[in-house]
Design a protein around this motif. Sequence first.
Motif, PDB file in Angstrom:
ATOM      1  N   LEU A 193      62.386   9.813 -89.642  1.00 33.87           N
ATOM      2  CA  LEU A 193      63.636   9.666 -88.904  1.00 33.87           C
ATOM      3  C   LEU A 193      64.713  10.493 -89.596  1.00 33.87           C
ATOM      4  CD1 LEU A 193      63.454   5.792 -88.404  1.00 33.87           C
ATOM      5  CD2 LEU A 193      62.987   7.529 -86.672  1.00 33.87           C
ATOM      6  N   LEU A 194      65.255  11.465 -88.866  1.00 37.99           N
ATOM      7  CA  LEU A 194      66.271  12.336 -89.445  1.00 37.99           C
ATOM      8  C   LEU A 194      67.555  11.554 -89.693  1.00 37.99           C
ATOM      9  CD1 LEU A 194      66.558  15.373 -90.184  1.00 37.99           C
ATOM     10  CD2 LEU A 194      67.755  15.661 -88.003  1.00 37.99           C
ATOM     11  N   GLU A 195      68.224  11.843 -90.813  1.00 29.49           N
ATOM     12  CA  GLU A 195      69.486  11.196 -91.136  1.00 29.49           C
ATOM     13  C   GLU A 195      70.479  12.232 -91.662  1.00 29.49           C
ATOM     14  OE1 GLU A 195      68.695   8.264 -94.120  1.00 29.49           O
ATOM     15  OE2 GLU A 195      68.254   9.728 -95.678  1.00 29.49           O
ATOM     16  N   SER A 221      66.114  13.625 -94.906  1.00 32.12           N
ATOM     17  CA  SER A 221      67.328  14.428 -94.937  1.00 32.12           C
ATOM     18  C   SER A 221      66.928  15.866 -95.205  1.00 32.12           C
ATOM     19  CB  SER A 221      68.291  13.935 -96.030  1.00 32.12           C
ATOM     20  OG  SER A 221      69.385  14.828 -96.156  1.00 32.12           O
ATOM     21  N   LEU A 222      67.183  16.740 -94.251  1.00 32.93           N
ATOM     22  CA  LEU A 222      66.818  18.147 -94.410  1.00 32.93           C
ATOM     23  C   LEU A 222      67.735  18.868 -95.385  1.00 32.93           C
ATOM     24  CD1 LEU A 222      65.988  19.098 -90.703  1.00 32.93           C
ATOM     25  CD2 LEU A 222      64.387  18.611 -92.564  1.00 32.93           C
ATOM     26  N   LEU A 223      68.793  18.195 -95.828  1.00 34.46           N
ATOM     27  CA  LEU A 223      69.708  18.797 -96.792  1.00 34.46           C
ATOM     28  C   LEU A 223      69.131  18.789 -98.202  1.00 34.46           C
ATOM     29  CD1 LEU A 223      73.052  17.191 -95.548  1.00 34.46           C
ATOM     30  CD2 LEU A 223      72.167  19.486 -95.041  1.00 34.46           C
ATOM     31  N   THR A 224      68.097  17.979 -98.435  1.00 34.65           N
ATOM     32  CA  THR A 224      67.550  17.829 -99.789  1.00 34.65           C
ATOM     33  C   THR A 224      66.132  18.360 -99.911  1.00 34.65           C
ATOM     34  OG1 THR A 224      66.790  15.591 -99.255  1.00 34.65           O
ATOM     35  CG2 THR A 224      68.988  15.810-100.224  1.00 34.65           C
ATOM     36  N   GLU A 247      70.819  25.882 -90.874  1.00 32.87           N
ATOM     37  CA  GLU A 247      69.647  25.828 -91.759  1.00 32.87           C
ATOM     38  C   GLU A 247      68.688  24.719 -91.315  1.00 32.87           C
ATOM     39  OE1 GLU A 247      72.889  27.932 -93.637  1.00 32.87           O
ATOM     40  OE2 GLU A 247      72.766  25.914 -92.777  1.00 32.87           O
ATOM     41  N   GLU A 248      69.235  23.581 -90.940  1.00 35.81           N
ATOM     42  CA  GLU A 248      68.387  22.479 -90.482  1.00 35.81           C
ATOM     43  C   GLU A 248      67.703  22.850 -89.170  1.00 35.81           C
ATOM     44  OE1 GLU A 248      70.384  18.346 -91.823  1.00 35.81           O
ATOM     45  OE2 GLU A 248      71.735  19.669 -90.723  1.00 35.81           O
ATOM     46  N   LYS A 249      68.450  23.512 -88.299  1.00 34.78           N
ATOM     47  CA  LYS A 249      67.871  23.947 -87.027  1.00 34.78           C
ATOM     48  C   LYS A 249      66.699  24.904 -87.278  1.00 34.78           C
ATOM     49  CE  LYS A 249      67.755  26.731 -83.163  1.00 34.78           C
ATOM     50  NZ  LYS A 249      67.647  28.169 -82.888  1.00 34.78           N
TER      51      LYS A 249
END
Length: 485
Positions: A193-195, A221-224, A247-249
């Motif tokens: 689940l994306l957060e 979390s795609l940021l990490t 970047e996440e896209k």
Amino acid sequence: MKRWNLFSAGKDRAGRAASRLAFQGGSYSLAVAAILLAILIAVNVLVSALPASMTRYDISASKLYSITSNTKVVVNALQEDVTIYWIVQSGAEDDVIETLLSKYDSLSDHISVVKENPDVYPTFAEQYTDETVQNNSLVVECGDRSRYIAYDDIYVQETDIYSYSYSTSFDGEGAITSAIDYVVTDELPQLYLLEGHGEQDLPATFSDQIEKENIEQNTLSLLTVDAVPEDADCVMIYEPSSDISEEEKAMLSDYTENGGKLLVIAGPVQDGELTNLNSLLADYGAETCDGVVVEGDRAYYTAQPYVLLPQMNSSAITDPLIEEHYYPNMPISQGLLVTESAGDNVTELLTTSDAAFSKIAGYDLTTYEKEDGDIDGPFALAVSITCGTDGQIIWFSSAAFLDDMYNALSSGSNSDLAMNALSSLIGETEAMAIRSKSLNYNYLSISGSTASLLKILMIGVFPIGYLGVGVYIILKRRKKQNEAG
């Protein structure tokens, strides 16, 4: 005197012959009765040895005592022994659960049902759960894996938010089959689940359904991270309130192009736009429209014109609902337009009528009438997209359709639709999609005049009619006897 003796002797011989015939007839009747009794006893013994599936027939309206083909596939594939412990005091056995368990026991030699009396073994359940265990609860075990099924998970009560009453359903088969599938499966599907974008928590009803169908939930979390985890069977984006980064896209696009599965449940947001997220659709020839879709055809909405009742197009995701005549609703939806460039890569799952239009005012709309600047429909409200090498995106353009209020309005169809979509992405197993069976009954209401008429017919007309037929038959038989005499 001699003639009299001869007559008496003949009469005695005739009497003895009649007695012998009567005795022989009685003996024959007794022998036949004994043979028939022996046959009946043998048949009863034989029938009692047959499995329950061959001797019990389900004539209930909701097929309460039946086993679905999903369960049969799961059970027939068993290669390990599974034990179902039935925790119940003597004399407190639930008849429906007992019948259901006997069906499982007869389906496979790998399944055994063992009754555990808590009065005799008071600490038995403690090794499986810390909960207070009610009568007719179950434990399913295979090797080191087990699952506890509470009585409340078998007889499920839900509140009807409109009538302020409770509805009860029987989910015994779904719970048991899911537990069997769980204890014999070493690696469960992984849902991420994306957060990080104001995503909402999954509604409890839908989250419980995911757990029941043996899908493990993780957060992401795609940021990490540098990429979507390799063990991700599916990534889900649920009701984000802010956009993802470029970047996440890019990471999500790489993931789906290389065989990944993505489930998006996102609608119009009150503040800002989901430009980068929506560009995932645009890459495959599907565009999002500004505003909130309003339906102009009364047959395609319920309650309010923004609570849409879309047309379901035939697919593996929608067909189970179409066949059972269930109607999901899509509230506060964003219109999707599939362009010609999409080709065969985009399949429209849900669509509006031609009379639908998108209100540019969005959440600030003040009328349901069409105004200048509003966008004409029809629109898609859910699409399935084929990506790269076996990748797939399923997109629902309503973020609210899984909310408990709207899900209850659809009698659970909304969560079933989303679950079908998730199952198709992950790879559906036969343990999935077993609906609970309603125990609520529809009562026949009749007027007072109709009730009075039925009383007259049942108490007066029918008995008198049967009596008249009986008198007629008796008189007719006596007349024939008199004529014959």
